[in-house]
Motif scaffolding. Structure first.
Motif, mmCIF file in Angstrom:
data_model
loop_
_atom_site.group_PDB
_atom_site.id
_atom_site.type_symbol
_atom_site.label_atom_id
_atom_site.label_comp_id
_atom_site.label_asym_id
_atom_site.label_seq_id
_atom_site.Cartn_x
_atom_site.Cartn_y
_atom_site.Cartn_z
ATOM 1 N N LYS A 102 -48.977 27.550 -50.185
ATOM 2 C CA LYS A 102 -49.202 26.854 -48.922
ATOM 3 C C LYS A 102 -50.464 27.413 -48.296
ATOM 4 O O LYS A 102 -50.527 28.585 -47.932
ATOM 5 C CB LYS A 102 -48.018 27.045 -47.991
ATOM 6 C CG LYS A 102 -48.151 26.206 -46.729
ATOM 7 C CD LYS A 102 -46.924 26.330 -45.850
ATOM 8 C CE LYS A 102 -47.003 25.485 -44.606
ATOM 9 N NZ LYS A 102 -48.278 25.331 -43.966
ATOM 10 N N SER A 120 -53.867 27.046 -42.227
ATOM 11 C CA SER A 120 -54.636 26.029 -41.506
ATOM 12 C C SER A 120 -56.039 26.546 -41.207
ATOM 13 O O SER A 120 -56.295 27.749 -41.172
ATOM 14 C CB SER A 120 -53.929 25.663 -40.204
ATOM 15 O OG SER A 120 -54.044 26.736 -39.280
ATOM 16 N N LEU A 163 -62.287 18.759 -42.943
ATOM 17 C CA LEU A 163 -60.903 18.767 -42.467
ATOM 18 C C LEU A 163 -60.090 17.704 -43.185
ATOM 19 O O LEU A 163 -60.602 16.641 -43.533
ATOM 20 C CB LEU A 163 -60.858 18.514 -40.957
ATOM 21 C CG LEU A 163 -61.549 19.554 -40.078
ATOM 22 C CD1 LEU A 163 -61.438 19.161 -38.616
ATOM 23 C CD2 LEU A 163 -60.964 20.937 -40.305
ATOM 24 N N PRO A 193 -56.235 15.406 -43.318
ATOM 25 C CA PRO A 193 -55.592 14.483 -42.373
ATOM 26 C C PRO A 193 -54.951 15.186 -41.180
ATOM 27 O O PRO A 193 -54.801 14.601 -40.116
ATOM 28 C CB PRO A 193 -54.539 13.762 -43.219
ATOM 29 C CG PRO A 193 -54.451 14.503 -44.506
ATOM 30 C CD PRO A 193 -55.697 15.308 -44.661
ATOM 31 N N SER A 194 -54.579 16.463 -41.332
ATOM 32 C CA SER A 194 -53.950 17.195 -40.216
ATOM 33 C C SER A 194 -54.984 17.833 -39.299
ATOM 34 O O SER A 194 -54.619 18.533 -38.355
ATOM 35 C CB SER A 194 -53.027 18.285 -40.749
ATOM 36 O OG SER A 194 -52.068 17.734 -41.620
ATOM 37 N N GLY A 195 -56.270 17.644 -39.594
ATOM 38 C CA GLY A 195 -57.309 18.248 -38.769
ATOM 39 C C GLY A 195 -57.272 19.768 -38.860
ATOM 40 O O GLY A 195 -56.859 20.331 -39.880
ATOM 41 N N GLN A 245 -55.239 21.821 -37.724
ATOM 42 C CA GLN A 245 -53.892 22.385 -37.891
ATOM 43 C C GLN A 245 -53.460 22.389 -39.360
ATOM 44 O O GLN A 245 -52.420 22.947 -39.701
ATOM 45 C CB GLN A 245 -52.882 21.606 -37.051
ATOM 46 C CG GLN A 245 -53.220 21.591 -35.561
ATOM 47 C CD GLN A 245 -53.612 22.954 -35.011
ATOM 48 O OE1 GLN A 245 -52.938 23.943 -35.276
ATOM 49 N NE2 GLN A 245 -54.699 23.003 -34.263
ATOM 50 N N GLY A 246 -54.233 21.767 -40.216
ATOM 51 C CA GLY A 246 -53.939 21.755 -41.646
ATOM 52 C C GLY A 246 -54.993 22.550 -42.397
ATOM 53 O O GLY A 246 -55.971 23.027 -41.821
#
Length: 157
Positions: A8, A11, A125, A127-129, A131-132
């Motif tokens: 994982k 971000s 970036l 799709p989560s901008g 925060q991803g």
């Protein structure tokens, strides 16, 4: 069949600022002066001014707060060259974690020591901008004087 544990990725927001690591700092993430400065919107482009003590520089980019849990290394060939006009050649970076990219380093090759350059890392970036995790990254450098605009200090390596 056993499922491969999926890494994982942290971000972008948790990973900044980025920093330079390599043999010149014994791959330590605590060495002062090697953090890249955010430019533009503060997330996508990051720069660090350097003066090369040797014609070659081998390095990776990691997260300052997270260390090697987020690292950028070459997707294929990591050689960065500068053309005669001072423009930058870009190198696509893979985004990985602690277990990725060992021995895969970006390499800057110049004709002599003492070259001043600006290292540029661009994050794309997902799709989560912010925060991803970063969707992609690119590393380049320039020796053109205007590339250093907005930077106040140069780090000698």
């Amino acid at each position: 069949p056993a499922m491969k544990k999926q890494f994982k990725k942290p971000s972008v927001a948790d990973s900044l600022p980025l920093r330079l690591v390599g043999d010149f700092c014994s791959w330590q993430v605590e060495v002062p002066g090697l953090e890249l400065q955010a430019g533009g919107d503060g997330r996508l482009e990051h720069r660090l001014q350097l003066v090369l003590h040797e014609p070659n520089l081998e390095f990776q980019i990691v997260s300052s707060p997270l260390g090697f849990r987020l690292r950028l290394y070459p997707g294929d060939r990591g050689l960065l060259r500068n053309d005669a006009k001072g423009g930058a050649q870009k190198c696509t970076a893979s985004v990985g974690g602690s277990g990725d990219g060992h021995g895969k380093n970006f390499v800057i090759q110049e004709s002599k020591a003492g070259i001043e350059l600006t290292l540029i890392v661009r994050l794309k970036l997902g799709p989560s901008g912010p925060q991803g995790p970063p969707a992609a990254a690119e590393v380049s450098y320039s020796t053109a004087p205007d590339a250093a605009s907005g930077c106040t200090a140069a780090v000698a390596i």
